[in-house]
Write an enzyme that holds these catalytic residues in place. Structure first.
Site, short mmCIF file in Angstrom:
data_model
loop_
_atom_site.label_atom_id
_atom_site.label_comp_id
_atom_site.label_asym_id
_atom_site.label_seq_id
_atom_site.Cartn_x
_atom_site.Cartn_y
_atom_site.Cartn_z
N ASP A 31 -3.25 9.36 -39.87
CA ASP A 31 -4.55 8.81 -40.05
C ASP A 31 -4.94 8.72 -38.77
O ASP A 31 -4.42 8.41 -37.64
CB ASP A 31 -4.57 7.48 -40.90
CG ASP A 31 -6.07 7.61 -41.61
OD1 ASP A 31 -7.16 7.63 -40.80
OD2 ASP A 31 -6.11 7.59 -42.82
N VAL A 66 -14.63 13.04 -43.60
CA VAL A 66 -15.63 12.51 -44.03
C VAL A 66 -16.18 12.49 -45.51
O VAL A 66 -16.42 13.65 -45.73
CB VAL A 66 -16.85 12.83 -43.00
CG1 VAL A 66 -18.25 11.74 -43.07
CG2 VAL A 66 -16.64 12.56 -41.49
N SER A 103 -13.84 19.28 -53.32
CA SER A 103 -14.55 18.27 -53.85
C SER A 103 -15.46 19.04 -54.98
O SER A 103 -15.71 20.08 -54.82
CB SER A 103 -15.75 17.73 -52.82
OG SER A 103 -16.76 17.20 -53.88
N ASN A 104 -15.84 18.38 -56.00
CA ASN A 104 -16.97 18.89 -57.02
C ASN A 104 -18.25 19.53 -56.29
O ASN A 104 -18.85 20.31 -56.79
CB ASN A 104 -17.29 18.04 -58.07
CG ASN A 104 -18.29 16.82 -57.75
OD1 ASN A 104 -19.33 16.98 -57.52
ND2 ASN A 104 -17.50 15.63 -57.17
N TYR A 128 -21.71 18.88 -46.68
CA TYR A 128 -20.26 18.27 -47.20
C TYR A 128 -19.68 19.35 -48.22
O TYR A 128 -18.69 19.75 -47.97
CB TYR A 128 -20.47 16.82 -47.81
CG TYR A 128 -19.50 16.43 -48.56
CD1 TYR A 128 -18.11 15.93 -47.89
CD2 TYR A 128 -19.28 16.28 -50.09
CE1 TYR A 128 -17.21 15.42 -48.69
CE2 TYR A 128 -18.14 15.88 -50.70
CZ TYR A 128 -17.18 15.37 -49.98
OH TYR A 128 -16.06 14.76 -50.65
N LYS A 132 -16.40 22.04 -47.79
CA LYS A 132 -15.47 22.08 -48.67
C LYS A 132 -15.19 23.83 -49.16
O LYS A 132 -14.17 24.07 -49.32
CB LYS A 132 -15.69 21.43 -50.16
CG LYS A 132 -15.87 19.66 -49.71
CD LYS A 132 -14.27 19.33 -49.13
CE LYS A 132 -14.25 17.81 -49.02
NZ LYS A 132 -13.11 17.29 -48.13
N SER A 157 -15.07 12.19 -59.46
CA SER A 157 -15.35 10.75 -58.86
C SER A 157 -14.19 9.77 -58.84
O SER A 157 -13.70 9.31 -60.07
CB SER A 157 -16.47 10.26 -59.68
OG SER A 157 -17.65 11.08 -59.77
N ARG A 166 -22.95 9.02 -64.92
CA ARG A 166 -22.34 10.46 -64.52
C ARG A 166 -20.75 10.48 -64.59
O ARG A 166 -20.00 11.34 -64.95
CB ARG A 166 -22.86 10.73 -63.31
CG ARG A 166 -22.45 11.92 -62.74
CD ARG A 166 -22.99 12.40 -61.18
NE ARG A 166 -22.35 13.54 -60.55
CZ ARG A 166 -21.30 13.21 -59.77
NH1 ARG A 166 -20.85 12.05 -59.35
NH2 ARG A 166 -20.64 14.36 -59.04
C1 15L Z 1 -17.10 13.44 -53.43
O1 15L Z 1 -16.54 14.25 -53.19
C2 15L Z 1 -17.38 12.15 -52.63
O2 15L Z 1 -16.47 12.09 -51.50
C3 15L Z 1 -17.73 10.73 -53.35
O3 15L Z 1 -18.34 10.17 -52.35
C4 15L Z 1 -18.51 10.76 -54.60
O4 15L Z 1 -19.68 11.39 -54.18
C5 15L Z 1 -17.84 12.02 -55.38
O5 15L Z 1 -17.69 13.13 -55.02
C6 15L Z 1 -18.55 12.06 -56.79
O6 15L Z 1 -19.30 13.33 -57.02
O7 15L Z 1 -18.82 11.26 -57.44
#
Ligand code: 15L
Length: 261
Positions: A31, A66, A103-104, A128, A132, A157, A166
């Site tokens: 890290d 981040v 990430s979604n 962001y 991804k 999440s 959500r």
């Molecule tokens: C993510 O990828 C984020 O890192 C997190 O902060 C949330 O926004 C999450 O998705 C989400 O969609 O709940």
């Protein structure tokens, strides 16, 4: 397996590191902040190469980055440069597998209608999410060109428990996070694969099929918290967050310029 975990001191890392150790893996954390086994900036290709050469892991779990919206340059450095640095080091030192915390939000601007599968087009809601999508493209490229196994986890999440409406659809529990990462690390020969990182939520917005095909069997369901969460009337924010799968990231609240802050 000996597993190198980037972002080991982050929210997900602090759950995944002991969780993988519990599955019998030897876990080495890195890290940018103090407290990890190795203090290394994973956007620095030379530092990453030196560490991978020293640790010689059997697999890498790349969680560092981040975790929210920023400018395009920050997103590209954080998600794309770091992933490229790791992939280059993997090729140089013969590391066969990477599991990536995507990430979604890679598909967050997808309107909320039917269950979304992994074959849907990339539709990032933020820079962001753009980072991804581009990192996933890198995984695909190194899988094709160098034969690395690369599994992208489009995490929903990650929370101890659902906090808002959500999350009844998007929740990923701590226990399921560990189950998912372990499955992605140990599935036989996945090549390049994408899966959605959510629990077995009754109201899921994303299809769990791709994860199940790799052996991810989620055991938690956000529905256990539904009564409590739906006790309060649905707000305008809840409604806006339900229009696209990325929730608030897909709304005007997250409008930014590419080179702004
Ligand atoms: C993510 O990828 C984020 O890192 C997190 O902060 C949330 O926004 C999450 O998705 C989400 O969609 O709940």
């Amino acid at each position: 397996m000996r597993v190198l975990v980037t972002g080991s001191q982050g929210a997900i890392g602090r759950v995944v590191v002991p969780g993988l150790a519990g599955h019998g893996h030897e876990v080495v954390g890195m890290d940018i902040v103090q407290g990890a086994d190795h203090r290394v900036d994973c956007t620095d290709p030379e530092a990453v190469d030196a560490l991978v050469e020293q640790v010689r892991p059997d697999g890498i779990v790349h969680l560092a980055g981040v975790p929210t919206e920023s400018s395009l340059p920050v997103a590209l450095t954080s998600h794309v440069i770091s992933t490229a640095a790791l992939l280059e080091a993997m090729v140089a030192h013969g590391v066969p597998r990477i599991v990536y915390a995507s990430s979604n939000h890679a598909v967050g601007q997808t309107p909320r209608t039917d269950l979304v599968g992994v074959d849907t087009r990339p539709r990032p809601d933020t820079f962001y999410g753009v980072g991804k999508v581009a990192a996933e493209a890198l995984l695909s490229r190194y899988a094709d060109r160098h034969g690395v196994d690369a599994v992208a986890l489009r995490i929903g999440s990650f929370l101890e428990r659902p906090e808002q409406r959500r999350n009844l659809s998007t929740w990923l529990s701590h226990g399921d996070t560990v189950r998912m990462v372990n499955a992605a690390l140990t599935a036989p020969a996945p090549g390049f694969a994408v899966l959605y990182g959510i629990s077995n939520n009754t109201r899921a917005w994303w299809d769990l099929e791709a994860g199940r095909a790799l052996g991810y069997e989620p055991q938690d369901d956000a529905e256990d918290f539904a009564e409590e969460i739906t006790a309060a009337p649905e707000s305008d924010t809840d409604r806006a967050d339900a229009a696209h799968v990325g929730g608030s990231f897909a709304t005007a609240e997250y409008e930014r310029s590419a080179f702004g802050d």
